[in-house]
Design a protein around this motif. Structure first.
Motif, PDB file in Angstrom:
ATOM      1  N   LYS A  49     -20.481  13.694  19.193  1.00  0.00           N
ATOM      2  CA  LYS A  49     -20.043  13.103  17.988  1.00  0.00           C
ATOM      3  C   LYS A  49     -18.493  13.357  17.992  1.00  0.00           C
ATOM      4  CE  LYS A  49     -20.700  12.792  12.936  1.00  0.00           C
ATOM      5  NZ  LYS A  49     -21.462  13.208  12.007  1.00  0.00           N
ATOM      6  N   LEU A  50     -17.925  14.362  18.182  1.00  0.00           N
ATOM      7  CA  LEU A  50     -16.351  14.791  18.139  1.00  0.00           C
ATOM      8  C   LEU A  50     -15.613  14.135  19.111  1.00  0.00           C
ATOM      9  CD1 LEU A  50     -14.259  16.372  16.307  1.00  0.00           C
ATOM     10  CD2 LEU A  50     -14.630  18.073  17.983  1.00  0.00           C
ATOM     11  N   ALA A  51     -15.839  14.131  20.360  1.00  0.00           N
ATOM     12  CA  ALA A  51     -15.257  13.937  21.470  1.00  0.00           C
ATOM     13  C   ALA A  51     -15.904  12.925  22.640  1.00  0.00           C
ATOM     14  CB  ALA A  51     -14.718  15.316  22.137  1.00  0.00           C
ATOM     15  N   GLY A  52     -17.198  12.624  22.501  1.00  0.00           N
ATOM     16  CA  GLY A  52     -17.514  11.651  23.344  1.00  0.00           C
ATOM     17  C   GLY A  52     -18.199  12.359  24.585  1.00  0.00           C
ATOM     18  N   ALA A  53     -18.053  13.809  24.538  1.00  0.00           N
ATOM     19  CA  ALA A  53     -18.657  14.432  25.796  1.00  0.00           C
ATOM     20  C   ALA A  53     -19.110  16.005  24.902  1.00  0.00           C
ATOM     21  CB  ALA A  53     -17.612  14.653  26.808  1.00  0.00           C
ATOM     22  N   SER A  54     -19.837  16.488  26.065  1.00  0.00           N
ATOM     23  CA  SER A  54     -20.570  17.957  25.669  1.00  0.00           C
ATOM     24  C   SER A  54     -19.755  19.051  25.874  1.00  0.00           C
ATOM     25  CB  SER A  54     -21.727  17.896  26.201  1.00  0.00           C
ATOM     26  OG  SER A  54     -21.833  18.141  27.586  1.00  0.00           O
ATOM     27  N   ALA A  55     -18.709  19.131  26.612  1.00  0.00           N
ATOM     28  CA  ALA A  55     -17.975  20.270  26.855  1.00  0.00           C
ATOM     29  C   ALA A  55     -17.125  20.615  25.947  1.00  0.00           C
ATOM     30  CB  ALA A  55     -17.456  19.906  28.309  1.00  0.00           C
ATOM     31  N   THR A  56     -16.646  21.994  25.912  1.00  0.00           N
ATOM     32  CA  THR A  56     -15.666  22.715  24.991  1.00  0.00           C
ATOM     33  C   THR A  56     -14.612  23.034  26.154  1.00  0.00           C
ATOM     34  OG1 THR A  56     -16.463  24.770  25.001  1.00  0.00           O
ATOM     35  CG2 THR A  56     -17.126  23.382  23.260  1.00  0.00           C
TER      36      THR A  56
END
Length: 261
Positions: A49-56
């Motif tokens: 939701k925040l960045a369009g991808a799942s990684a940090t």
């Protein structure tokens, strides 16, 4: 430092080496920021939701969202150029960025794979690492979810016999490389600390156990985790990582950590 620096939010995992690269860059440059920690696995919905991808890691700077440690550091270098992480000399800068890319793409996944092969066999300790900042009910729920989360993590990180031997070989080769490549001043590129040193030290840190609150795994540690650190403890590359931490890793600019909802 810009007036908007207090609006920086780092969305992260505690103890993660990719996230440590960004924490180090922020602290090195003296940039105040807020850290928001997530649970591996349940984090994916929020990150997509925040960045369009799942990684940090993901960094929010005002209304701008930047994902990926190298991309975040590039933005920080542009907005907060002092002290610099990129060498002024163009050739040295290219070499330093190439070395960062090598550690990002080749070494960091091997370190993560080999370490998590040990941590996934210690579910209580794994929960302690990632959920210690969460409320009790969240910690209990995360512990109960481990039978579902651990197989998914093994598959995602390719934790199997076919890959683990290669991972350990990659780690040892990377330690050999930093020990051999460090110049008279102890730096990998040129005569000053740069992104090359930061990336190599941060991404090798989970094998080297530097003394820093953001990467020092809490005690007491399970026997298999102690054996993991003992495997690399006497390598000259491990000593290099610890020395770079001692010389150039600030303790912390902002101690504040905020638990994700």
């Amino acid at each position: 430092m810009s007036d908007g620096s207090e609006r920086l939010e780092l969305h992260q995992f505690p103890y993660s080496h990719y996230n440590e690269k960004v924490r180090w860059a922020l602290d090195f440059k003296g940039v105040p920021h807020r850290r928001i920690s997530y649970l591996p696995g349940p984090h994916m919905t929020a990150m997509r939701k925040l960045a369009g991808a799942s990684a940090t890691p993901v960094l929010r700077i005002g209304g701008v969202v930047v994902a990926g440690s190298a991309e975040i550091i590039d933005v920080l270098e542009g907005q907060y150029p002092e002290p610099p992480l990129y060498p002024a000399d163009a050739a040295q800068r290219r070499a330093a960025l190439d070395l960062q890319a090598f550690f990002d793409e080749e070494v960091a996944p091997a370190v993560r794979r080999a370490l998590f092969a040990e941590l996934l066999l210690e579910p209580a300790y794994l929960c302690r690492l990632f959920a210690s900042e969460k409320p009790l009910l969240t910690r209990l729920a995360y512990r109960a979810m481990q039978p579902l989360i651990r197989p998914a993590m093994r598959q995602m990180m390719k934790i199997d016999s076919a890959h683990l031997g290669t991972a350990r070989h990659t780690i040892r080769a990377a330690l050999d490389r930093v020990a051999a490549q460090a110049g008279p001043g102890g730096y990998l590129i040129g005569e000053h600390f740069s992104i090359a040193d930061l990336a190599a030290a941060a991404l090798l840190a989970p094998a080297c156990g530097p003394s820093h609150p953001d990467m020092e795994l809490p005690a007491p540690r399970p026997a298999r985790v102690e054996a993991w650190f003992a495997e690399w403890a006497d390598h000259p590359g491990t000593l290099w990582v610890r020395s770079i931490y001692a010389k150039h890793r600030p303790r912390r600019v902002l101690p504040l950590r905020v638990a994700a909802d």
